[in-house]
Design an enzyme around this catalytic site. Structure first.
Site, short mmCIF file in Angstrom:
data_model
loop_
_atom_site.label_atom_id
_atom_site.label_comp_id
_atom_site.label_asym_id
_atom_site.label_seq_id
_atom_site.Cartn_x
_atom_site.Cartn_y
_atom_site.Cartn_z
CB CYS A 46 -0.92 0.00 1.21
SG CYS A 46 -1.62 -1.63 1.53
CB ILE B 102 -12.46 -2.41 -2.61
CG1 ILE B 102 -12.28 -3.49 -1.53
CG2 ILE B 102 -11.95 -2.88 -3.96
CD1 ILE B 102 -10.89 -4.00 -1.35
CG HIS C 70 -6.23 2.43 0.56
ND1 HIS C 70 -5.06 2.93 0.03
CD2 HIS C 70 -5.83 1.41 1.39
CE1 HIS C 70 -4.03 2.25 0.51
NE2 HIS C 70 -4.46 1.33 1.32
#
Lengths: 387, 387
Positions: A87, A213, A336
């Site tokens: 990430c 998501i 994200h």
């Protein structure tokens, strides 16, 4: 090493972008950034692309060349490099692009990040994301990302008295900020009770404690500061770029209520910039879960360890507080798309420092910070930007 | 930019390493390289890791932090960056590590490459490798990697008269070289007839025209040349590092019998090193398929376009020829753990330049070249090394 500035920015709308493929998203944002910077394709020396898992999400690797190709740059044969740190892939792309310009090896460099996550079921997506943790020693035994952060939250609550309501306040604040951000995935304001009564994911974390998501992409254009004013009326200087690593698995950490990678990266970044946490006006931090933001604002040095929850409750991290944290809405409300997040953070800080953040503008913001975490803290990137 | 040298090298045995996981392989090779260089963990400033598809092959991303962790470096929190450019990921790690040292940002940097490919079935592996091509415009319509290279081979044969036997000669030579290399996957010598009569994969390519599925890892340690002699009696200088991109899909190319990314990267590398192709004594080139080596020795400028086949037949690329190509056995016989290949190429060149290549030693080798290709030519990396 040369001083480096951001001369152009672009970001797609974040959300369920079913009409756009990975390549569509990154080209959309790349064109926006190039137009914002006023550079031509011929001027671009290199690309760095952050992407966590094209292989799992869209069955495509070789993302660097793909992006150069679809940006119309393959005929120029410029180097295009994909970097990955789960990430934190976007923050890593920003750092590698920064180093390319700072070193003198390149002048105009684009750092972009992208993730296309909604082409697979949520189960497949959760499994792909779990590849950021230690597959053999965490996931194999049933750990998911929410479960890992839930363990961190439990110990933080027990040791420091952080409350369920304080965790919820992070989500409430970030949804409030996000509802003023046109690119955000969610424009709904929420209340503490909404968070506390939302479906349980991994106790104590509930669905409204979790980032979603998301499909999306973001890009920034970098140049040496001494020529930046040729391209931009408001170039934004990168005062510091720092990266640190830690064990992938939580059980190998000294203390799971502190992300040491954040602590080390922040120390290096503040030393490079010759600043202290008190100098930061605005920060985009890695709130993949609400507890993540509380760890971040402590580990970055904005508040003493254990006081992140109370600081949030008191509004000290809201717009108008000591430091405005996640004015974009953060990972929680803005969304994200994992490989894009680190670049979107820089996009938001640049907007704020330019004074172009609309309803969520922080007045007189001069210095901003981005904080991007890979996995449960195996990697952290910290950048400090200045008007 | 500072001059950079290789002060330590390590490489695992290549092959079906069922007893070793991805992390085992890279730690094995990393320790070998660190011991060879005589550096301590505390001296290491950064890691760059080449890996194509940990996500698909072993369901693990976040490879940079994983490797730092399992190398015992996570307590030092050093930056660790994974880079990916399909089968050129290893070469890309070498280049990023080179830039880190050349720029002055870091002194001692490790570049490693790893791929663990045999934990999945060959069908899954083939599909993972296909992610290096254009998933939406090539693979979706049925193209596999052997099929893409088969199309290149067909046109090369038709246009330049390259023969089926000349393709086979590449495999014969590389198996001959590889049978003298202790780390190679295959130690069997083969004949032209063996290749021509081996099972058909994608006409005209047969199984013995194809590089295998391999587990393996390799690592090199870099330092500024001005301090390299503190660590190594025979530091090897990196005279040039160049990277270029091209369209991912074959159908978007100007000409599929030339890999323009190779041509551009080679031009840049020779200019940096102030050398010509005639100066190269040894080269490790990207023979993922036999036609790949023929393209490479033409596109790098060792032989005129169309004459790669005849040059191979005449032994001009064998040990003792004009330029000794793939003394390691190449991807064909040494094996092709995709993320590791670019680093293994540098490992072999360093062994040769040090005079430590045993039975396959090229006498008086002074200048060597590595050539690493991603996909069907979407990315190419060229490095030139000197004693």
């Amino acid at each position: 090493m040369r001083s480096v500035s951001i001369i152009g920015i672009g970001c797609t709308r974040f959300g369920e972008r079913w009409g756009s493929s990975l390549r569509d998203l990154v080209v959309e944002t790349g064109i926006a950034a190039i137009e914002d910077a006023g550079v031509t394709g011929e001027a671009i020396d290199a690309l760095y692309i952050g992407n966590m898992s094209g292989g799992r999400f869209v069955e495509q690797e070789h993302i660097g060349a793909l992006i150069a190709d679809y940006a119309g740059l393959s005929r120029l044969h410029i180097p295009s490099t994909r970097v990955e740190a789960a990430c934190a892939s976007g923050g890593l792309a920003l750092r590698e692009a920064f180093l390319a310009v700072a070193s003198g090896y390149a002048d105009i460099v684009i750092a972009a990040g992208v993730e296309k996550m909604t082409d697979v079921s949520s189960g497949v997506a959760a499994d792909a994301l779990a590849a950021a943790a230690d597959r053999e020693w965490e996931c194999f035994f049933g750990a998911t990302f929410p479960a890992l952060y839930a363990m961190i939250a439990r110990l933080h609550m027990r040791r420091y008295g952080t409350t369920r309501e304080q965790l919820a306040q992070v989500a409430v604040k970030n949804h409030h900020h996000g509802h003023m951000n046109p690119i955000a995935q969610y424009h709904t304001e929420i209340k503490v009770d909404d968070v506390i009564n939302s479906p349980l994911v991994a106790d104590p974390l509930r669905i409204l404690d979790c980032s979603p998501i998301t499909d999306g992409a973001a890009a920034v254009v970098l140049a040496p500061t001494d020529i930046a004013s040729r391209y931009s009326d408001t170039p934004i200087r990168i005062l510091a770029s720092a990266q640190a690593s830690d064990s992938l698995a939580l059980h190998d950490r000294r203390d799971i209520t502190t992300l040491d990678a954040t602590v080390y990266a922040a120390k290096k970044a503040f030393a490079q910039a010759r600043l202290t946490p008190a100098d930061i006006d605005i920060a985009e931090v890695h709130d993949c879960f609400t507890i993540g933001e509380i760890l971040a604002i402590e580990d970055l040095g904005f508040f003493p360890k254990g006081e992140g929850g109370i600081a949030t409750e008191e509004g000290r991290t809201s717009i108008g507080g000591d430091v405005a944290v996640n004015t974009s809405g953060g990972l929680k409300a803005c969304g994200h798309p994992v490989g894009a997040t680190g670049i979107k953070q820089a996009y938001e800080i640049v907007l704020q420092l330019r004074g172009e953040a609309g309803k969520r503008q922080v007045s007189d913001a001069e210095i901003g910070l981005t904080h991007n975490v890979g996995g449960s803290g195996g990697t952290a990137l910290v950048h400090i930007l200045s008007r």
